[in-house]
Design a protein around this motif. Structure first.
Motif, PDB file in Angstrom:
ATOM      1  N   ILE A   1       0.857  -1.177   0.000  1.00 30.87           N
ATOM      2  CA  ILE A   1       0.000   0.000   0.000  1.00 30.87           C
ATOM      3  C   ILE A   1       0.892   1.225   0.000  1.00 30.87           C
ATOM      4  O   ILE A   1       1.988   1.204   0.578  1.00 30.87           O
TER       5      ILE A   1
ATOM      6  N   TYR B   1      -4.934   7.802  -6.771  1.00 35.16           N
ATOM      7  CA  TYR B   1      -5.881   7.412  -5.724  1.00 35.16           C
ATOM      8  C   TYR B   1      -6.752   6.307  -6.295  1.00 35.16           C
ATOM      9  O   TYR B   1      -7.566   6.544  -7.185  1.00 35.16           O
ATOM     10  N   ASP B   2      -6.571   5.105  -5.789  1.00 40.09           N
ATOM     11  CA  ASP B   2      -7.323   3.942  -6.267  1.00 40.09           C
ATOM     12  C   ASP B   2      -7.373   2.918  -5.137  1.00 40.09           C
ATOM     13  O   ASP B   2      -6.357   2.283  -4.819  1.00 40.09           O
ATOM     14  N   GLU B   3      -8.539   2.775  -4.534  1.00 33.48           N
ATOM     15  CA  GLU B   3      -8.662   1.860  -3.399  1.00 33.48           C
ATOM     16  C   GLU B   3      -8.302   0.427  -3.799  1.00 33.48           C
ATOM     17  O   GLU B   3      -7.656  -0.306  -3.038  1.00 33.48           O
TER      18      GLU B   3
ATOM     19  N   GLN C   1      -4.804  -0.028  -3.702  1.00 31.34           N
ATOM     20  CA  GLN C   1      -4.241   0.391  -2.421  1.00 31.34           C
ATOM     21  C   GLN C   1      -3.241   1.529  -2.620  1.00 31.34           C
ATOM     22  O   GLN C   1      -2.138   1.533  -2.058  1.00 31.34           O
TER      23      GLN C   1
ATOM     24  N   PHE D   1      -3.068   5.675  -2.251  1.00 30.90           N
ATOM     25  CA  PHE D   1      -3.802   6.770  -1.618  1.00 30.90           C
ATOM     26  C   PHE D   1      -2.974   8.060  -1.636  1.00 30.90           C
ATOM     27  O   PHE D   1      -2.453   8.505  -0.621  1.00 30.90           O
TER      28      PHE D   1
ATOM     29  N   LEU E   1      -7.811  10.346   3.550  1.00 25.01           N
ATOM     30  CA  LEU E   1      -8.097   9.228   2.657  1.00 25.01           C
ATOM     31  C   LEU E   1      -8.044   7.901   3.399  1.00 25.01           C
ATOM     32  O   LEU E   1      -8.949   7.066   3.285  1.00 25.01           O
ATOM     33  N   VAL E   2      -6.972   7.692   4.134  1.00 27.83           N
ATOM     34  CA  VAL E   2      -6.837   6.439   4.888  1.00 27.83           C
ATOM     35  C   VAL E   2      -7.934   6.338   5.929  1.00 27.83           C
ATOM     36  O   VAL E   2      -8.551   5.279   6.121  1.00 27.83           O
TER      37      VAL E   2
ATOM     38  N   HIS F   1     -11.353   5.308   4.446  1.00 24.62           N
ATOM     39  CA  HIS F   1     -11.480   3.913   4.041  1.00 24.62           C
ATOM     40  C   HIS F   1     -11.282   2.926   5.190  1.00 24.62           C
ATOM     41  O   HIS F   1     -11.869   1.843   5.166  1.00 24.62           O
TER      42      HIS F   1
END
Length: 348
Positions: A70, A78-80, A83, A85, A109-110, A113
């Motif tokens: 991550i 930025y793409d969950e 991973q 951020f 962001l963290v 999520h």
């Protein structure tokens, strides 16, 4: 954007296929000068099931970052699902939602999520517990949003307002001071050690605030909610709240009234609760707003400024202790006396 994402995804997929057995997860972030947002982001990730005990790599080299599980605050993506951020890329405008409009940093962001999981784990409850959402929003408003705003250069006030003094004691400033001075010669390992110190600092403050909200602020909310639900049993008007124990109540009362869309005419006017000392009871007028000195209905003017026997005489209620000169608060020796003051004041 898609080409950048594809370039990131390929090394990730390759590494996932070649891993043999469990291995220590790796969190990636940028090297060099560090800030509060990624320091906290790394700490928060280490509180999750996926990244607990994770190692850390600090680099801006894409090849190094591709070896991480991550990546936060670097990489331009930025793409969950990947991973990733970061929040520095052109076109990034992600916000927390739920009425918040401040652009997110890596901390936000963290937290957006992973925050619910962290809170549920710390509080020892299920992530679907409605109290987890209450704390998640509370902590963003009171703790995380300021870090997002500072890191993204979002002014807290209109720019035409001149501050009367400077404040450099906030968390972001204290993290900044842990960086080496511009003319201080240190190697990368020393800077990484300072980053770990900064991450611990931000994390301790976050967990301290979470513990307070979960163990003190939230129980007070329960007390206020219960009193609101039972107020018709106290007085048919519904305008008197009775607390069987003292608790901070103003913030909770106004928020719960808003949530319930309570009409103005049925909102509580007085709150009766036990004094924290001496076994006496207090009656307090509800202010027009949490920070206001103006009351919805102050205690009657003929009672104000009187104490003890004189107060009992002018009010006609035994056990009087005092009524403040402004009428915002008063006291009686018994619960029945304080309730009697509240009921009589409603009629005056």
């Amino acid at each position: 954007m898609s080409s950048v994402v594809d370039a990131i995804a390929q090394p990730l997929l390759k590494r996932q296929k070649t891993d043999n057995g469990p291995a220590t997860k790796i969190i990636g972030t940028h090297n060099g000068t560090f800030h509060c947002d990624e320091a906290l982001a790394v700490f928060l990730l280490r509180q999750t099931a996926a990244y607990g005990g994770a190692a850390l790599k600090r680099s801006r080299d894409p090849k190094v970052l591709d070896t991480c599980d991550i990546v936060v605050d670097v990489g331009g993506v930025y793409d969950e699902g990947l991973q990733r951020f970061d929040h520095h890329q052109r076109g990034f405008e992600e916000v927390f939602g739920h009425g918040f409009t401040t652009k997110l940093s890596s901390a936000g962001l963290v937290y957006k999520h992973f925050g619910r999981e962290i809170i549920a784990s710390r509080m020892g409850t299920d992530v679907k517990d409605e109290k987890v959402d209450t704390l998640w929003l509370k902590l963003y408003r009171e703790f995380i949003e300021a870090l997002d705003g500072i890191d993204n250069g979002v002014s807290q006030y209109p720019t035409d307002i001149q501050a009367k003094y400077r404040n450099r004691t906030d968390l972001s400033s204290r993290v900044g001071w842990l960086n080496p001075a511009w003319n201080e010669s240190v190697d990368s390992a020393s800077v990484d050690a300072r980053f770990e110190k900064a991450s611990k600092l931000t994390g301790e403050e976050f967990l301290g605030r979470l513990d307070y909200y979960g163990k003190a602020w939230l129980p007070a909310r329960d007390i206020v909610a219960r009193a609101l639900g039972e107020r018709l049993n106290v007085d048919s008007s519904g305008q008197i709240l009775l607390f069987t124990e003292f608790a901070p109540w103003k913030e909770h009362l106004f928020e719960l009234e808003a949530q319930q869309a309570m009409p103005e005419e049925s909102k509580p006017v007085y709150v009766v609760y036990p004094d924290e000392t001496a076994g006496n009871w207090r009656i307090q007028a509800v202010p027009v707003s949490p920070e206001s000195f103006e009351s919805r209905k102050a205690l009657p003017e003929p009672w104000r400024g009187f104490r003890d026997d004189e107060l009992s005489k002018v009010s006609g209620i035994e056990g009087g202790i005092f009524v403040h000169a402004s009428g915002f608060i008063g006291g009686n020796q018994t619960r029945e006396g304080a309730l009697a003051l509240a009921r009589k004041a409603l009629q005056m």
